[in-house]
Design an enzyme around this catalytic site. Structure first.
Site, PDB file in Angstrom:
ATOM      1  N   GLY A  22     -31.049   6.911  -0.383  1.00 28.18           N
ATOM      2  CA  GLY A  22     -29.716   7.286  -0.821  1.00 28.18           C
ATOM      3  C   GLY A  22     -29.483   6.949  -2.279  1.00 28.18           C
ATOM      4  O   GLY A  22     -30.277   6.264  -2.921  1.00 28.18           O
ATOM      5  N   GLY A  24     -25.934   6.721  -5.288  1.00 28.24           N
ATOM      6  CA  GLY A  24     -24.491   6.797  -5.487  1.00 28.24           C
ATOM      7  C   GLY A  24     -24.122   6.436  -6.893  1.00 28.24           C
ATOM      8  O   GLY A  24     -24.980   6.331  -7.783  1.00 28.24           O
ATOM      9  N   GLY A  25     -22.828   6.232  -7.106  1.00 27.38           N
ATOM     10  CA  GLY A  25     -22.341   5.930  -8.436  1.00 27.38           C
ATOM     11  C   GLY A  25     -22.828   4.593  -8.967  1.00 27.38           C
ATOM     12  O   GLY A  25     -22.920   4.391 -10.173  1.00 27.38           O
ATOM     13  N   GLU A  28     -29.373   3.332  -6.855  1.00 30.11           N
ATOM     14  CA  GLU A  28     -30.255   3.996  -5.907  1.00 30.11           C
ATOM     15  C   GLU A  28     -30.604   3.005  -4.790  1.00 30.11           C
ATOM     16  O   GLU A  28     -30.754   1.804  -5.021  1.00 30.11           O
ATOM     17  CB  GLU A  28     -31.545   4.437  -6.601  1.00 30.11           C
ATOM     18  CG  GLU A  28     -31.330   5.191  -7.912  1.00 30.11           C
ATOM     19  CD  GLU A  28     -30.666   6.530  -7.689  1.00 30.11           C
ATOM     20  OE1 GLU A  28     -30.902   7.127  -6.628  1.00 30.11           O
ATOM     21  OE2 GLU A  28     -29.915   6.979  -8.584  1.00 30.11           O
ATOM     22  N   VAL A  29     -30.745   3.534  -3.555  1.00 37.62           N
ATOM     23  CA  VAL A  29     -31.013   2.686  -2.395  1.00 37.62           C
ATOM     24  C   VAL A  29     -32.387   3.027  -1.818  1.00 37.62           C
ATOM     25  O   VAL A  29     -32.712   4.201  -1.623  1.00 37.62           O
ATOM     26  CB  VAL A  29     -29.935   2.858  -1.316  1.00 37.62           C
ATOM     27  CG1 VAL A  29     -30.213   1.922  -0.136  1.00 37.62           C
ATOM     28  CG2 VAL A  29     -28.549   2.591  -1.885  1.00 37.62           C
ATOM     29  N   LYS A  42     -30.747  -2.042  -3.030  1.00 38.86           N
ATOM     30  CA  LYS A  42     -29.925  -1.248  -3.937  1.00 38.86           C
ATOM     31  C   LYS A  42     -30.215  -1.669  -5.381  1.00 38.86           C
ATOM     32  O   LYS A  42     -29.902  -2.787  -5.808  1.00 38.86           O
ATOM     33  CB  LYS A  42     -28.439  -1.419  -3.638  1.00 38.86           C
ATOM     34  CG  LYS A  42     -27.539  -0.744  -4.666  1.00 38.86           C
ATOM     35  CD  LYS A  42     -26.094  -0.654  -4.214  1.00 38.86           C
ATOM     36  CE  LYS A  42     -25.918   0.396  -3.166  1.00 38.86           C
ATOM     37  NZ  LYS A  42     -24.481   0.665  -2.881  1.00 38.86           N
ATOM     38  N   ASP A 153     -13.057   1.875  -3.047  1.00 33.12           N
ATOM     39  CA  ASP A 153     -13.867   3.101  -3.004  1.00 33.12           C
ATOM     40  C   ASP A 153     -14.309   3.359  -1.572  1.00 33.12           C
ATOM     41  O   ASP A 153     -15.461   3.725  -1.312  1.00 33.12           O
ATOM     42  CB  ASP A 153     -15.074   2.999  -3.936  1.00 33.12           C
ATOM     43  CG  ASP A 153     -15.736   4.366  -4.165  1.00 33.12           C
ATOM     44  OD1 ASP A 153     -15.065   5.405  -3.929  1.00 33.12           O
ATOM     45  OD2 ASP A 153     -16.902   4.412  -4.563  1.00 33.12           O
TER      46      ASP A 153
END
Length: 271
Positions: A22, A24-25, A28-29, A42, A153
């Site tokens: 995954g 996101g803002g 990276e995971v 992460k 969020d």
């Protein structure tokens, strides 16, 4: 647990694309195995304006959170690394800072991947348990007497599910932490469109109500689906309520669940 960068590079195969699960803002995971257990690694993006003192403060706040519906931090890495990089067409020797957070791995993925166009793909009892568990986790964050935490969020991507479909709130590492539960004004919240309340969009005001609004939007999306949720601004409120109630009853019929539960709680959610 303080994990060395070389160890994290080893268990992620040097942050291989094959192990990426995954992004996101915030970063990276990657999926990895440490001490025989699956973990999520992460790797944070370079964060403008975040100094080391702030990072460690946020890390300590995250480490102190312990609840069955909040993702568990298992380790971190904060190391500087010298390497050659390209800059303005030239190769230079520069120092980069690596900030990495490691969490328990959630086999069920995010809630987002279970939401379809018409409704959530999961049966109603599972949806209800996800809603209830997320409520309890959020209440735990907001109820800390000395330092309540506002997520700011909250969205389906940040509600992760384990193998038994128990929900856990994620992406807490960079949430703002306040000394009281009062309303504050800020300019630096990094929220997501569709989940931010009007008082923030108009006046940059934040409080625990920010997360409550976000969670309400999540529930609507779970019951009404992606297409139904996007249509709510195009119809009168009561018409949308009827649409959501119809969707919840249809979901219950398809999954052979009790009709009384979705009807009752849909009324509660929208009352």
């Amino acid at each position: 647990m303080d994990l060395q960068l070389h160890l994290i590079e080893t268990i992620t195969n040097d942050f291989s694309e094959d192990q990426k699960v995954g992004s996101g803002g915030y970063g990276e995971v990657y999926k990895a195995v440490y001490n025989g257990k699956e973990i999520a690694v992460k790797k944070l993006h370079p964060l403008q304006g975040l100094d080391d003192k702030q990072f460690h403060s946020e890390l300590l706040n995250l480490a102190e959170v312990s609840h069955k519906n909040i993702i568990r931090l298992v380790g971190y890495c904060h190391e500087s690394k010298n390497k050659y990089i390209k800059h303005n067409g030239e190769t230079i020797w520069a120092k980069s800072m690596e900030r990495i957070l490691c969490f328990e791995y959630m086999q069920g993925g995010s809630l987002e991947k279970h939401i379809a166009d018409e409704s959530c793909k999961l049966d109603w009892p599972t949806c209800y348990n996800i809603i209830r568990g997320t409520c309890e986790g959020l209440n735990h964050l907001h109820s800390a007497p000395d330092k309540p935490i506002f997520h700011l969020d909250l969205k389906p991507d940040n509600i992760l599910l384990d193998k038994s479909m128990t929900p856990k709130i994620a992406d807490l590492g960079l949430s703002r932490v306040f000394a009281s539960s009062e309303t504050h004004q800020t300019e630096i919240v990094k929220g997501t469109h569709g989940y931010m309340p009007p008082e923030y969009l108009q006046h940059r005001l934040i409080s625990k109500k920010f997360d409550v609004f976000s969670f309400g939007a999540i529930i609507i999306k779970m019951v009404a689906g992606n297409t139904g949720s996007s249509r709510r601004s195009q119809m009168p409120p009561m018409e949308f309520i009827k649409l959501v109630m119809k969707s919840s009853v249809s979901l219950s019929k398809e999954k052979k669940s009790s009709l009384s539960i979705p009807h009752q709680h849909t009324l509660y959610i929208f009352s």
